[in-house]
Design a protein around this motif. Structure first.
Motif, PDB file in Angstrom:
ATOM      1  N   ALA A   1      21.523  21.876 -32.581  1.00 19.85           N
ATOM      2  CA  ALA A   1      19.901  22.002 -32.540  1.00 19.85           C
ATOM      3  C   ALA A   1      19.510  21.119 -31.436  1.00 19.85           C
ATOM      4  O   ALA A   1      18.274  21.422 -30.807  1.00 19.85           O
ATOM      5  CB  ALA A   1      19.444  21.616 -33.890  1.00 19.85           C
ATOM      6  N   MET A   2      20.031  19.962 -31.362  1.00 24.23           N
ATOM      7  CA  MET A   2      19.703  19.051 -30.384  1.00 24.23           C
ATOM      8  C   MET A   2      19.964  19.420 -28.916  1.00 24.23           C
ATOM      9  O   MET A   2      19.052  19.409 -28.145  1.00 24.23           O
ATOM     10  CB  MET A   2      20.633  17.743 -30.461  1.00 24.23           C
ATOM     11  CG  MET A   2      20.317  16.545 -29.397  1.00 24.23           C
ATOM     12  SD  MET A   2      21.511  15.259 -29.738  1.00 24.23           S
ATOM     13  CE  MET A   2      20.793  14.084 -28.326  1.00 24.23           C
TER      14      MET A   2
ATOM     15  N   GLN B   1      17.130  21.939 -28.182  1.00 20.93           N
ATOM     16  CA  GLN B   1      15.954  21.306 -27.945  1.00 20.93           C
ATOM     17  C   GLN B   1      15.910  20.495 -26.408  1.00 20.93           C
ATOM     18  O   GLN B   1      15.003  20.328 -26.013  1.00 20.93           O
ATOM     19  CB  GLN B   1      15.803  20.115 -29.032  1.00 20.93           C
ATOM     20  CG  GLN B   1      15.121  21.037 -30.373  1.00 20.93           C
ATOM     21  CD  GLN B   1      13.751  21.355 -30.304  1.00 20.93           C
ATOM     22  OE1 GLN B   1      13.021  21.146 -29.663  1.00 20.93           O
ATOM     23  NE2 GLN B   1      13.701  22.445 -31.126  1.00 20.93           N
ATOM     24  N   LEU B   2      17.233  19.980 -26.285  1.00 18.91           N
ATOM     25  CA  LEU B   2      16.873  19.213 -24.967  1.00 18.91           C
ATOM     26  C   LEU B   2      17.119  20.205 -23.576  1.00 18.91           C
ATOM     27  O   LEU B   2      16.300  19.857 -22.882  1.00 18.91           O
ATOM     28  CB  LEU B   2      18.374  18.421 -24.924  1.00 18.91           C
ATOM     29  CG  LEU B   2      18.539  17.077 -25.564  1.00 18.91           C
ATOM     30  CD1 LEU B   2      19.720  16.447 -25.331  1.00 18.91           C
ATOM     31  CD2 LEU B   2      17.242  16.155 -25.249  1.00 18.91           C
TER      32      LEU B   2
ATOM     33  N   ARG C   1      13.485  21.126 -23.611  1.00 16.41           N
ATOM     34  CA  ARG C   1      12.558  20.235 -23.137  1.00 16.41           C
ATOM     35  C   ARG C   1      12.784  20.202 -21.352  1.00 16.41           C
ATOM     36  O   ARG C   1      11.974  19.969 -20.700  1.00 16.41           O
ATOM     37  CB  ARG C   1      13.206  18.637 -23.630  1.00 16.41           C
ATOM     38  CG  ARG C   1      12.540  17.541 -22.772  1.00 16.41           C
ATOM     39  CD  ARG C   1      12.872  16.147 -23.284  1.00 16.41           C
ATOM     40  NE  ARG C   1      14.137  16.039 -22.530  1.00 16.41           N
ATOM     41  CZ  ARG C   1      14.956  14.891 -22.493  1.00 16.41           C
ATOM     42  NH1 ARG C   1      14.308  13.883 -23.207  1.00 16.41           N
ATOM     43  NH2 ARG C   1      16.125  14.617 -21.598  1.00 16.41           N
TER      44      ARG C   1
ATOM     45  N   LYS D   1      10.905  22.834 -20.115  1.00 18.69           N
ATOM     46  CA  LYS D   1       9.606  22.798 -20.194  1.00 18.69           C
ATOM     47  C   LYS D   1       9.083  21.800 -19.126  1.00 18.69           C
ATOM     48  O   LYS D   1       7.997  21.977 -18.470  1.00 18.69           O
ATOM     49  CB  LYS D   1       9.144  22.297 -21.498  1.00 18.69           C
ATOM     50  CG  LYS D   1       8.828  23.576 -22.581  1.00 18.69           C
ATOM     51  CD  LYS D   1       8.573  22.875 -23.910  1.00 18.69           C
ATOM     52  CE  LYS D   1       9.008  23.642 -25.018  1.00 18.69           C
ATOM     53  NZ  LYS D   1       9.150  23.142 -26.329  1.00 18.69           N
TER      54      LYS D   1
END
Lengths: 270, 411
Positions: free
Chosen positions: A15-16, A19-20, A23, A26
């Motif tokens: 999950a990390m 997400q990274l 990020r 984005k």
């Protein structure tokens, strides 16, 4: 044994990682209005300039081959750019939160491979538009080779990210050194000129020249994306590229191992 | 080296043996390849080493709250980093039984350009939650932070208070077995601090283990069952919260002072324990200025003694006497004592408002000729103003119309 434990931790922390990666993408695309378009425009422009320059010298290569060269080169360069400050810029995180540190280079590699896939799609589109007759079938039949080389290229880039990220923790002037080395590497790689140029001028140096992983990657990218033309042989027989693949794997493993050994000191130094 | 297990066979949440952490101090500006090469060439060495922690052994029981106190540079933060597994120890072993979460990384990993929503997902994932857990707890996190209206605003537009609130809200949702807290309670506004304290008490009620590093001694005393005092990377004292906080104050306040600190007497009567009480009869080493306070002294009379005199004295750091009194002056007769007993003096109210003070205690014979036990400036304590008045002492006063004195009893 150790590798297994790390893999298990990475799976636990997927999950990390996700997400990274999110990020990183984005931030890259939010930073400018044009977003992804910029990361595309840059290599296209550079390829045009290189093509013009090389044709002035009378050493021109097909512009399609230069496109491929610049796109693949940029994949590695973006990884190096993101990798250099990776540990330093995440210093707060590293000092304060426990997580398998290897997730940071993995997330950088992950974001860049997604970007590279998008660029490859655009590149494929360009190539198909330019040669609607041969290109689609050629690319389709060479898809496995293409995927294989992308995986190896990514693995190699991951090692490079680990290498520069670790080096920069210990030596803060890494950025400058890397800048000089990559400039040299650019001219020593067949990005804007064909390998045949080296073969013609320094035939004895060719076996050493072909140890360069970038030469290996570019050889496979070009031969699997471009239908061969009678007029210019862009394809180097793959057997000559095998040693460079070996070097790529060694660099990758070496970089990851160095990172894994040194990561325990990161919190003390950032 | 640092196994994280869920073993329930041990009564301890954290076990630390002979822990040591050595740092090589390097000059930040010279951390370049160029200077390293030059140093190698000239065979210079500019690294000096120091131990931030050394020979540290302790264990923290499951379900207890342990405080770590000490002066700046005593190794508190390094220890917490080691427990959080971000800092690799140089020697020794650490066993951590259970899932650890740290409240020392409020907002670590927040990205200013991302919205509150995006940052919650990012931060929660960094702290070890998976996607489903985050999705399930998302609303609770936003509500606790009180940021419903700003959740889709990039956090760079947040105030520092909003930022910390969001970080805290995410961190407490990790639901760890062991919670590490680093000075969190010192940030944010008062209502947020209250929220933090409530959350920590909630954790305590759920039987979780908590380790707190703090300078706020009052908070440490109130929350902790046990306290470890660090000095220059070594454990110098450990035990009950009140006792260790008092020890810390004695060590830090008395240091480098010209204060006369001494203990003497023939010990026919021995002072065995001293307890300071604040309002609500809470034991403390930090008195509330302007509020009721009390001192309770436990003693052991090794011989039968008639009418001994107990006294106390309060001094400032510069050794000036602020106040002193004893049972004889107050006309209180202790009577015949033998064996153990205790005596109490109430200060109603403590008219000191603010400052660091030292308490001396004495027990001597009725005729002052024999000192049984004297402790000069032995106990250090802080007074923190708990009134709205200003200054160092509380002077009882009342207001009334001019021309006639007030009949009201001053309070």
């Amino acid at each position: 044994m150790m590798g297994n434990a790390i893999l298990r931790e990475i799976v636990l922390r997927r999950a990390m990682l996700g997400q990274l990666i999110g990020r990183n993408l984005k931030i890259r695309y939010k930073a400018s209005v044009l977003g992804f378009f910029w990361t595309l425009l840059n290599p296209l422009l550079m390829a045009g300039i290189y093509g013009l320059f090389m044709s002035m010298l009378g050493r021109s290569m097909r512009i399609d081959a230069i496109f491929i060269g610049v796109f693949a080169w940029q994949f590695t360069m973006m990884c190096i750019g993101d990798g250099t400050n990776l540990v330093i810029s995440n210093g707060n995180l590293i000092r304060k939160v426990y997580f398998p540190r290897i997730i940071l280079p993995l997330a950088t590699g992950g974001a860049n491979i997604i970007n590279f896939f998008l660029m490859l799609a655009v590149l494929g589109l360009i190539l198909v538009l330019r040669a609607p007759g041969d290109a689609p079938l050629h690319i389709l039949t060479h898809l496995p080779a293409l995927l294989g080389i992308v995986v190896l290229h990514l693995f190699f880039n991951l090692g490079i990210i680990c290498l520069v990220a670790t080096a920069n923790v210990f030596f803060r002037d890494t950025e400058h050194i890397v800048g000089i080395l990559t400039t040299a590497w650019f001219f020593l790689s067949p990005v804007m000129y064909p390998v045949e140029l080296v073969a013609a001028h320094w035939p004895k140096a060719l076996p050493i020249y072909l140890l360069n992983p970038m030469a290996g990657f570019l050889g496979v990218y070009r031969s699997s994306l471009l239908p061969p033309l009678a007029s210019d042989a862009v394809a180097t027989p793959w057997v000559f590229l095998l040693p460079s693949f070996g070097i790529a794997v060694l660099v990758a493993l070496g970089g990851i191992l160095l990172f894994q050994i040194k990561q325990r000191d990161f919190a003390d130094l950032v | 080296m640092m196994p994280e297990t869920n073993s329930s066979s041990t009564p301890y949440a954290i076990e630390v043996h002979d822990l040591g952490k050595r740092y090589r101090r390097r000059h930040q500006m010279d951390q370049t390849l160029k200077s390293t090469l030059i140093d190698r060439l000239l065979r210079r060495s500019r690294t000096d080493e120091f131990w931030a922690l050394r020979d540290l052994t302790f264990a923290i029981r499951k379900g207890t709250t342990c405080g770590i106190i000490g002066r700046n540079g005593s190794g508190k933060s390094t220890l917490l980093g080691v427990l959080a597994r971000t800092i690799t120890p140089t020697e020794g072993t650490i066993e951590v039984h259970g899932k650890v979460a740290t409240l020392l990384e409020l907002g670590a990993g927040f990205h200013p350009d991302l919205t509150g929503r995006e940052n919650i997902f990012l931060n929660a994932a960094i702290l070890g939650m998976n996607r489903e857990q985050i999705a399930e707890r998302f609303d609770r996190i936003v509500a606790f932070a009180g940021l419903e209206d700003f959740i889709d605003t990039p956090v760079k537009h947040y105030s520092s208070g909003m930022y910390v609130r969001l970080g805290f809200s995410v961190a407490v949702e990790v639901e760890p077995d062991i919670l590490l807290v680093d000075e969190v309670l010192a940030v944010g506004d008062e209502s947020f601090q209250r929220k933090c304290l409530e959350k920590i008490k909630e954790f305590q009620a759920m039987g979780r283990t908590i380790v707190i590093v703090s300078h706020a001694l009052e908070t440490v005393e109130r929350l902790c069952d046990e306290v470890i005092l660090l000095e220059q990377g070594a454990k110098v004292a450990a035990g009950g919260a009140g006792e260790i906080v008092a020890e810390y104050l004695r060590r830090t306040l008395g240091r480098d002072q010209v204060l006369w600190v001494e203990e003497y007497g023939d010990r026919s009567v021995e002072i065995t324990e001293v307890r300071l009480y604040g309002p609500d009869h809470r034991r403390t080493a930090e008195w509330a200025g302007g509020k009721p306070a009390a001192i309770e002294i436990d003693y052991t009379a090794h011989l039968p003694i008639d009418n001994p005199v107990f006294g106390f004295m309060i001094k400032r750091e510069d050794d000036r006497i602020v106040f002193g009194s004893n049972t004889q002056i107050m006309g209180y007769s202790v009577g015949h004592i033998e064996g153990t007993g205790s005596i109490r003096v109430d200060l109603r109210p403590l008219t000191l408002l603010e400052g660091k003070f030292y308490l001396s205690l004495a027990v001597h014979s009725e005729d002052h000729k024999t000192q049984f036990h004297r402790q000069e400036s032995w106990y250090a304590f802080n007074v923190v103003n708990a009134t709205e008045h200003h200054g160092q002492v509380l002077i009882p006063c009342t207001w009334s119309d001019g021309g006639q004195p007030s009949n009201e009893v001053p309070t």
